[in-house]
Scaffold this active site. Structure first.
Site, PDB file in Angstrom:
ATOM      1  N   TYR A 179      -6.184   5.677  11.075  1.00 46.14           N
ATOM      2  CA  TYR A 179      -6.496   5.052   9.520  1.00 46.14           C
ATOM      3  C   TYR A 179      -7.035   6.017   8.505  1.00 46.14           C
ATOM      4  CZ  TYR A 179      -8.152   1.346   6.092  1.00 46.14           C
ATOM      5  OH  TYR A 179      -8.350   0.637   5.308  1.00 46.14           O
ATOM      6  N   LYS A 195      -5.352   7.043   5.097  1.00 49.49           N
ATOM      7  CA  LYS A 195      -5.694   6.942   3.840  1.00 49.49           C
ATOM      8  C   LYS A 195      -6.061   8.375   3.057  1.00 49.49           C
ATOM      9  CE  LYS A 195      -5.673   2.447   3.932  1.00 49.49           C
ATOM     10  NZ  LYS A 195      -4.841   1.586   2.937  1.00 49.49           N
TER      11      LYS A 195
HETATM   12  P1  NAP Z   1      -5.115  -7.911   5.518  1.00 48.47           P
HETATM   13  O1  NAP Z   1      -5.695  -8.947   5.177  1.00 48.47           O
HETATM   14  O2  NAP Z   1      -4.899  -7.665   6.942  1.00 48.47           O
HETATM   15  O3  NAP Z   1      -3.474  -8.118   4.813  1.00 48.47           O
HETATM   16  C1  NAP Z   1      -2.387  -7.049   5.076  1.00 48.47           C
HETATM   17  C2  NAP Z   1      -1.460  -7.397   4.373  1.00 48.47           C
HETATM   18  O4  NAP Z   1      -0.262  -6.196   4.536  1.00 48.47           O
HETATM   19  C3  NAP Z   1      -0.470  -8.550   4.860  1.00 48.47           C
HETATM   20  O5  NAP Z   1       0.004  -9.102   3.602  1.00 48.47           O
HETATM   21  C4  NAP Z   1       0.565  -7.896   5.538  1.00 48.47           C
HETATM   22  O6  NAP Z   1       1.842  -8.959   5.685  1.00 48.47           O
HETATM   23  C5  NAP Z   1       0.782  -6.899   5.144  1.00 48.47           C
HETATM   24  N1  NAP Z   1       1.466  -5.629   6.039  1.00 48.47           N
HETATM   25  C6  NAP Z   1       1.191  -5.298   7.131  1.00 48.47           C
HETATM   26  N2  NAP Z   1       1.861  -4.571   7.534  1.00 48.47           N
HETATM   27  C7  NAP Z   1       2.922  -4.392   6.593  1.00 48.47           C
HETATM   28  C8  NAP Z   1       4.181  -3.955   6.675  1.00 48.47           C
HETATM   29  N3  NAP Z   1       4.753  -3.049   7.667  1.00 48.47           N
HETATM   30  N4  NAP Z   1       5.173  -4.073   5.602  1.00 48.47           N
HETATM   31  C9  NAP Z   1       4.718  -4.941   4.747  1.00 48.47           C
HETATM   32  N5  NAP Z   1       3.749  -5.572   4.585  1.00 48.47           N
HETATM   33  C10 NAP Z   1       2.841  -5.323   5.533  1.00 48.47           C
HETATM   34  O7  NAP Z   1      -5.470  -6.689   4.984  1.00 48.47           O
HETATM   35  P2  NAP Z   1      -6.532  -6.327   3.548  1.00 48.47           P
HETATM   36  O8  NAP Z   1      -7.986  -6.345   4.154  1.00 48.47           O
HETATM   37  O9  NAP Z   1      -6.198  -7.394   2.611  1.00 48.47           O
HETATM   38  O10 NAP Z   1      -6.226  -4.891   2.912  1.00 48.47           O
HETATM   39  C11 NAP Z   1      -5.471  -4.674   1.942  1.00 48.47           C
HETATM   40  C12 NAP Z   1      -5.036  -3.025   1.885  1.00 48.47           C
HETATM   41  O11 NAP Z   1      -6.531  -2.678   1.371  1.00 48.47           O
HETATM   42  C13 NAP Z   1      -4.874  -2.236   3.083  1.00 48.47           C
HETATM   43  O12 NAP Z   1      -4.184  -0.991   2.645  1.00 48.47           O
HETATM   44  C14 NAP Z   1      -6.302  -1.616   3.592  1.00 48.47           C
HETATM   45  O13 NAP Z   1      -6.362  -0.571   4.009  1.00 48.47           O
HETATM   46  C15 NAP Z   1      -7.188  -1.801   2.367  1.00 48.47           C
HETATM   47  N6  NAP Z   1      -8.591  -1.954   2.372  1.00 48.47           N
HETATM   48  C16 NAP Z   1      -9.024  -2.963   2.911  1.00 48.47           C
HETATM   49  C17 NAP Z   1     -10.618  -3.036   3.000  1.00 48.47           C
HETATM   50  C18 NAP Z   1     -11.280  -4.305   3.396  1.00 48.47           C
HETATM   51  O14 NAP Z   1     -12.504  -4.241   3.533  1.00 48.47           O
HETATM   52  N7  NAP Z   1     -10.668  -5.473   3.691  1.00 48.47           N
HETATM   53  C19 NAP Z   1     -11.232  -1.919   2.769  1.00 48.47           C
HETATM   54  C20 NAP Z   1     -10.605  -0.741   2.401  1.00 48.47           C
HETATM   55  C21 NAP Z   1      -9.385  -0.637   2.400  1.00 48.47           C
HETATM   56  P3  NAP Z   1       2.135  -9.988   6.988  1.00 48.47           P
HETATM   57  O15 NAP Z   1       0.755 -10.665   7.250  1.00 48.47           O
HETATM   58  O16 NAP Z   1       3.104 -10.979   6.344  1.00 48.47           O
HETATM   59  O17 NAP Z   1       2.423  -9.020   8.109  1.00 48.47           O
END
Ligand code: NAP
Length: 243
Positions: free
Chosen positions: A154, A158
């Protein structure tokens, strides 16, 4: 009829992507909601957008597959005739220590979090170059700057995404395309749910304000960024952890 600006958000069926989709829709954007597997959740985001008066549709595609990523972007352009913005948000985690990480865990995270954004950026910028305008926002992570234990896949993805942001900004600037990276802060989503509570407490302790980012703050920040036409190649940390 003048069509509003069209934005494609990958991984918008839930979590951060969902919040961005709803707020950009409320702000007048026409929103392409991408997802990989959970159709019902993507449909509910689209329904909520339409109920609020926004133009929206859902677009299933696995962004880690180059052909699906290209079809995704082309599908948005086929539907609305253009693409003004791309938010590369889809991401996964497969945490494991370096010694125990399988090649499959390494590749899955690199393919989804780094190669996927490249494929989408490549296709979207093809259309944006012709339009001579566009914005691309890559949702990276502070871990790509600081590093972390137990998620080398990861962190590397990133960090690569931040590099991709800078390279693309340099290359696409002459076509009036802005490319920026946003480090979104720590949010309670399915992704962060997997983190053990003691690690969550350590993360919270790193915030100089003692609290993590409100999702509305993140949305407001991203929304403002979509409107800035003189800012590109930057990495914005949207919380109170010091880079
Ligand atoms: P999440 O709740 O797990 O949601 C992930 C989303 O990505 C879902 O809509 C999923 O769709 C989609 N997805 C996963 N693999 C995919 C693929 N191969 N093709 C198309 N869609 C895909 O994640 P989140 O926490 O909202 O994170 C969103 C972004 O923010 C990510 O890039 C993550 O690294 C970044 N981020 C998050 C945090 C945090 O605290 N949450 C912190 C730093 C960075 P399906 O469910 O339909 O598969």
């Amino acid at each position: 009829m003048i069509l509003s600006k069209v934005v494609l958000i990958t991984g918008a069926s839930r979590g951060i992507g969902r919040a961005l989709a709803l707020d950009l829709g409320r702000a007048g954007y026409c929103v392409g909601v991408n997802y990989r597997s959970r159709r019902a959740e993507a449909e509910s985001v689209v329904a909520e957008l339409r109920n609020g008066g926004a133009e929206a549709d859902h677009f299933p595609a696995d962004v880690s597959d180059p052909l699906q990523a290209k079809d995704l972007v082309d599908g948005v352009v086929r539907k609305w005739g253009k693409i003004d913005g791309l938010i590369n948000n889809a991401g996964v985690t497969r945490d494991r220590s370096i010694g125990k990480m399988s090649l499959e865990e390494w590749r899955d995270v690199i393919d989804t979090n780094l190669s996927g954004p490249f494929y989408c950026l490549q296709s979207a910028s093809h259309h944006m170059r012709r339009q001579k305008s566009g914005f691309i926002i890559n949702i990276a992570s502070i871990l790509g700057v600081h590093g972390a234990v137990g998620c080398a896949n990861y962190v590397a993805a990133k960090a690569g995404l931040i590099g991709l942001t800078k390279a693309a900004a340099r290359e696409l600037g002459r076509y009036n395309i802005c490319v920026n990276a946003v480090l979104p802060g720590f949010h309670p989503t399915e992704m962060s749910e997997k983190i053990p509570p003691e690690q969550n407490a350590r993360v919270l302790a790193q915030h100089s304000l003692g609290r993590s980012t409100d999702i509305k703050d993140l949305s407001r920040f991203v929304m403002n960024l979509t409107d800035l036409s003189t800012v590109s190649g930057q990495v914005f940390n949207v919380d109170s952890r010091i880079l």
